[in-house]
Design a protein around this motif. Structure first.
Motif: not given
Length: 412
Positions: A186-211
């Motif tokens: 939910s935080v990542l969804k609020n933070l994502r924008s074309p100007e922000v580089n967001i990268t995750t490392v997960e085990d495993p990837i539970e939900y895929r978010l565009t951008g």
């Protein structure tokens, strides 16, 4: 497509041929393994279950769904189809059906109501056969809206102020199944924008978010949290989400990233917010680094919402409140009677209980001096922190959940 020379391929077509020869279905999905397994998965998704458990015993398999955090038996499968049902599940997850001595992990992609749903599969050898658990990752059923998670206006404002900072660490803590991943996404969804580089490392990837760039750890090729983090830091990220801090190496890199201009979001398995900073120190991080890097700690639990269709006054509330030494008995204390709308459980859906501990200068000083969690808690409460139990009581007073649920999920 499975290779034709594998056991999985031969077993799969043997089960398909058998299913075509069977008549009308019985129960959820029919009497043959292929239809029965598919029917149970469809039923679990339709009911909003998070997990589907196939538990073997001498007389067959007990099937249980986890709905709103509670397991309930939904079906018994006889001994005559026990082996075939378990084999079918392993075939669907592309697992080795001949391997019954070691745990295995796999993944299934199914389509439900025209939408793709990912299912995580885990096997565990037992003395009665293999237990198989399916974790349903239905992205369409997850509401990544922070306002609906249960923060409340004041705490949500504090949370948002902290995750809008350009650097520092935010820790989300709680046991498995407490909703930590949903909060992070939910935080990542609020933070994502074309100007922000967001990268995750997960085990495993539970939900895929565009951008958002998402990476899964792969222990089989030695791609660990720590190694993935080192590579991520070379790609100029603004925001980094680490699925979990499990070891000293990962913790050190994450702390260093938070201190060098990155916003780091991660999780820990601790019981409350104050003990999270001492946990990092116990792992080997210097106290002064913890006090400098961490901006906010959020502890959380999930409780069930009272079903609105069968809510009724709770006559035991005042007695329970006296045991809790509460002085304010006023409120809309309710419980669920149970109806067809909630499968006679009295509850429908879940919400979070939250304990937010933003680090003030005084708290940073305590942590830097390596104070214990009790001292940290006393100061945090003095500065206005609301405990998990207190948050739960307030939500029960508002008639959203029951006191029974709050007591089940929180400590005093």
């Amino acid at each position: 497509m499975l290779p034709k020379n594998t056991i999985c391929y031969r077993e799969y077509w043997r089960l398909v041929e058998r299913s075509q020869a069977v008549g009308q279905p019985e129960g959820a999905g029919g009497s043959d393994p292929v239809r029965r397994v598919q029917g149970l998965i469809d039923l679990a998704i339709a009911r909003g279950a998070s997990d589907l458990h196939f538990e073997p015993h001498g007389d067959g398999i007990t099937v249980r769904f986890r709905q709103d955090g509670v397991l309930r038996v939904v079906q018994e499968i006889g001994a005559d189809t026990k082996a075939e049902v378990l084999s079918r599940l392993k075939v669907m997850a592309s697992l080795d059906i001949a391997e019954r001595r070691r745990p295995q992990d796999g993944r299934i992609r199914v389509t439900h109501m025209g939408k793709p749903v990912d299912v995580r599969v885990s096997t565990l050898p037992t003395d009665q056969g293999e237990k198989i658990v399916l974790r349903i990752l239905d992205q369409s059923s997850v509401d990544l809206d922070l306002e609906k998670l249960g923060f409340g206006a004041e705490r949500l404002a504090t949370f948002e102020r902290c995750f809008r900072l350009p650097y520092g660490m935010i820790l989300i803590t709680g046991p498995t199944g407490a909703g930590k991943s949903t909060t992070l996404y939910s935080v990542l969804k609020n933070l994502r924008s074309p100007e922000v580089n967001i990268t995750t490392v997960e085990d495993p990837i539970e939900y895929r978010l565009t951008g958002i760039v998402q990476t899964a750890v792969k222990p089989e090729i030695d791609l660990t949290f720590a190694k993935a983090l080192r590579s991520i830091l070379r790609q100029d990220p603004n925001v980094i989400m680490v699925g979990e801090v499990r070891d000293l190496d990962t913790a050190q890199i994450a702390i260093r990233a938070a201190l060098t201009g990155h916003l780091v979001l991660t999780t820990l398995h601790t019981n409350d917010a104050p003990s999270s900073t001492t946990r990092l120190v116990d792992m080997g991080i210097e106290p002064f680094l913890v006090s400098s890097a961490v901006n906010l700690v959020v502890a959380q639990r999930l409780v069930r919402r009272i079903c609105p269709n069968c809510a009724e006054p709770d006559p035991t509330a005042e007695a329970v409140l006296r045991l809790l030494e509460e002085t304010n008995f006023e409120g809309g204390w309710l419980r669920g009677k149970g109806c067809s709308h909630c499968a006679h459980t009295g509850y429908k859906g879940r919400l979070g209980l939250f304990e937010l501990m933003p680090l003030s200068e005084k708290l940073r000083g305590l942590i830097a001096r390596n104070a214990d969690s009790n001292e940290i808690r006393k100061l945090a409460v003095f500065e206005g922190m609301t405990s998990l139990r207190r948050d739960g009581v307030e939500k029960a007073r508002a008639g959203i959940t029951s006191l029974e649920e709050v007591l089940r999920e929180t400590a005093s």
